[in-house]
Design an enzyme around this catalytic site. Structure first.
Site, PDB file in Angstrom:
ATOM      1  N   LYS A   1     -11.492  -8.834   9.544  1.00  0.00           N
ATOM      2  CA  LYS A   1     -11.131  -7.817   8.857  1.00  0.00           C
ATOM      3  C   LYS A   1     -12.622  -6.323   9.266  1.00  0.00           C
ATOM      4  O   LYS A   1     -13.467  -6.575   8.894  1.00  0.00           O
ATOM      5  CB  LYS A   1     -11.206  -8.390   8.197  1.00  0.00           C
ATOM      6  CG  LYS A   1     -10.186  -6.623   6.787  1.00  0.00           C
ATOM      7  CD  LYS A   1      -8.973  -7.626   7.273  1.00  0.00           C
ATOM      8  CE  LYS A   1      -8.023  -6.301   6.510  1.00  0.00           C
ATOM      9  NZ  LYS A   1      -6.318  -6.527   6.288  1.00  0.00           N
TER      10      LYS A   1
ATOM     11  N   LYS B   1       3.160 -11.519   4.764  1.00  0.00           N
ATOM     12  CA  LYS B   1       4.338 -11.254   3.987  1.00  0.00           C
ATOM     13  C   LYS B   1       5.542 -12.668   4.276  1.00  0.00           C
ATOM     14  O   LYS B   1       5.520 -13.178   2.912  1.00  0.00           O
ATOM     15  CB  LYS B   1       4.858 -10.268   3.900  1.00  0.00           C
ATOM     16  CG  LYS B   1       4.294  -8.951   3.580  1.00  0.00           C
ATOM     17  CD  LYS B   1       5.255  -7.674   3.781  1.00  0.00           C
ATOM     18  CE  LYS B   1       4.347  -6.113   3.333  1.00  0.00           C
ATOM     19  NZ  LYS B   1       3.043  -6.359   3.722  1.00  0.00           N
TER      20      LYS B   1
ATOM     21  N   GLY C   1       0.563  -1.482  -0.193  1.00  0.00           N
ATOM     22  CA  GLY C   1       0.300   0.125   0.069  1.00  0.00           C
ATOM     23  C   GLY C   1       0.515   0.816  -0.333  1.00  0.00           C
ATOM     24  O   GLY C   1       0.113   1.840  -0.692  1.00  0.00           O
ATOM     25  N   ASN C   2       1.794   0.998   0.845  1.00  0.00           N
ATOM     26  CA  ASN C   2       3.404   2.571   0.772  1.00  0.00           C
ATOM     27  C   ASN C   2       2.767   3.285  -1.134  1.00  0.00           C
ATOM     28  O   ASN C   2       3.825   4.657  -0.738  1.00  0.00           O
ATOM     29  CB  ASN C   2       4.871   2.713   1.348  1.00  0.00           C
ATOM     30  CG  ASN C   2       4.934   1.161   0.690  1.00  0.00           C
ATOM     31  OD1 ASN C   2       5.032  -0.055   0.788  1.00  0.00           O
ATOM     32  ND2 ASN C   2       5.952   1.711   0.740  1.00  0.00           N
TER      33      ASN C   2
ATOM     34  N   LYS D   1      -3.566  -9.574   0.244  1.00  0.00           N
ATOM     35  CA  LYS D   1      -2.834  -9.298  -1.283  1.00  0.00           C
ATOM     36  C   LYS D   1      -1.521 -10.069  -1.646  1.00  0.00           C
ATOM     37  O   LYS D   1      -1.108 -10.475  -2.617  1.00  0.00           O
ATOM     38  CB  LYS D   1      -2.933  -8.169  -1.617  1.00  0.00           C
ATOM     39  CG  LYS D   1      -0.808  -7.056  -1.075  1.00  0.00           C
ATOM     40  CD  LYS D   1      -0.209  -6.769  -1.569  1.00  0.00           C
ATOM     41  CE  LYS D   1       0.959  -6.119  -0.974  1.00  0.00           C
ATOM     42  NZ  LYS D   1       1.103  -6.562  -0.116  1.00  0.00           N
TER      43      LYS D   1
END
Length: 316
Positions: free
Chosen positions: A131, A279, A11-12, A216
């Site tokens: 979420k 991740k 997102g960054n 994602k």
């Protein structure tokens, strides 16, 4: 033969901070990220790119809620918000890449595939939604929506009530054949945006969208496994992965084996559940399913990381 890298862009790469959230700000951030990705392409890589969409879906939901209250407009379902964000971010991304190609006289093209992601309707995540999405509500509004719309709602640390949805595991990229055709044709493909639009099989082969959020990095890991990508690159906010992050004994990692990464995950104290842990898990799944190498770094360090000068490598 051209090597294939699947790149999961965090997102960054879209929103630098809470003061730069406009569409124009996102386009600026994507132009910067595209410079580093085109460096990879010029170095001989073909790319399939996944990306986050959490804030963007939140903005779409918020606009929908405001329009419903102010003008009686219909609200937009969560799966359609995901599709909207995939298309918009894909457009911005492919334009940024195209313009960088034009500047450098690189003869490549980029295309976006709005992607459905099949999830298991019996995934245990659906029985325990966690979420949070959308805006805060008072208790009466939350309970009304729970009763009338079937929402799961929770009180959020005294700040109000919010809707929560499931985060099931991705099982199958519905449009994978189209994605692979583009990859094989040498196209740079933007796909599985935001983890893909979550859909379930009703039981008769017919797909229907569902209110859920897919990680994602997990989706990009699945994408990297399918065509046997040579590299799974996770571009995030940090240059390297650390254990004991933020503590006196903090240690930056240059390299991990799958066994070491799994051991760190199982200790449960090194990688935050909402950020680095998925991740690491995504990299492990890719490598356990025939992947060659995973690499975690920030976008501006990709070139140096590919040369072995920084980043954290995870290997079988």
């Amino acid at each position: 033969m051209t090597k294939l890298a699947v790149v999961a862009v965090g997102g960054n790469a879209l929103i630098k901070d809470d003061k730069h959230v406009s569409v124009e700000d996102q386009e600026t951030a994507l132009r910067e990220t595209s410079i580093h990705l085109v460096d990879m392409i010029e170095a001989g890589w073909n790319l399939a790119i996944g990306h986050g969409n959490g804030p963007q879906v939140g903005f779409i939901l918020r606009r929908s809620e405001i329009a419903a209250k102010a003008e009686g407009m219909h609200e937009v379902p969560l799966d359609v918000c995901g599709a909207d964000s995939q298309g918009a971010i894909g457009y911005e991304f492919q334009q940024a890449l195209r313009n960088e190609f034009f500047k450098r006289k690189v003869n490549r093209k980029a295309a976006t595939v709005v992607t459905q992601m099949l999830v298991d309707k019996n995934d245990t995540a659906f029985s325990k939604p966690t979420k949070p999405i959308g805006s805060f509500m008072d208790e009466a509004e939350a309970k009304r929506r729970e009763k009338e719309m079937g929402w799961s709602v929770v009180e959020d640390a005294g700040r109000g009530w919010r809707r929560v949805v499931a985060s099931p595991l991705p099982k199958e990229i519905v449009e994978f054949d189209a994605v692979k055709t583009l990859i094989d044709a040498g196209q740079i493909v933007i796909t599985v945006g935001g983890g893909g639009i979550p859909v379930i099989d009703r039981g008769d082969g017919e797909l229907v969208g569902t209110a859920a959020v897919i990680d994602k990095d997990f989706a990009s890991s699945l994408l990297a496994q399918a065509p046997k990508a040579d590299l799974f690159l996770i571009a995030t906010a940090v240059e390297r992965v650390a254990i004991n992050f933020g503590k006196p004994e903090q240690k930056w990692l240059e390299k991990m084996t799958v066994a070491e990464a799994k051991a760190y995950l199982e200790e449960g104290k090194h990688f935050a559940k909402g950020s680095m842990a998925p991740k690491i898990q995504a990299a492990i799944w890719y490598l356990e399913n025939g992947g060659k190498e995973a690499l975690i770094t920030n976008p501006e360090s990709i070139g140096r990381a590919l040369k072995g000068e920084t980043g954290t490598r995870i290997v079988p």
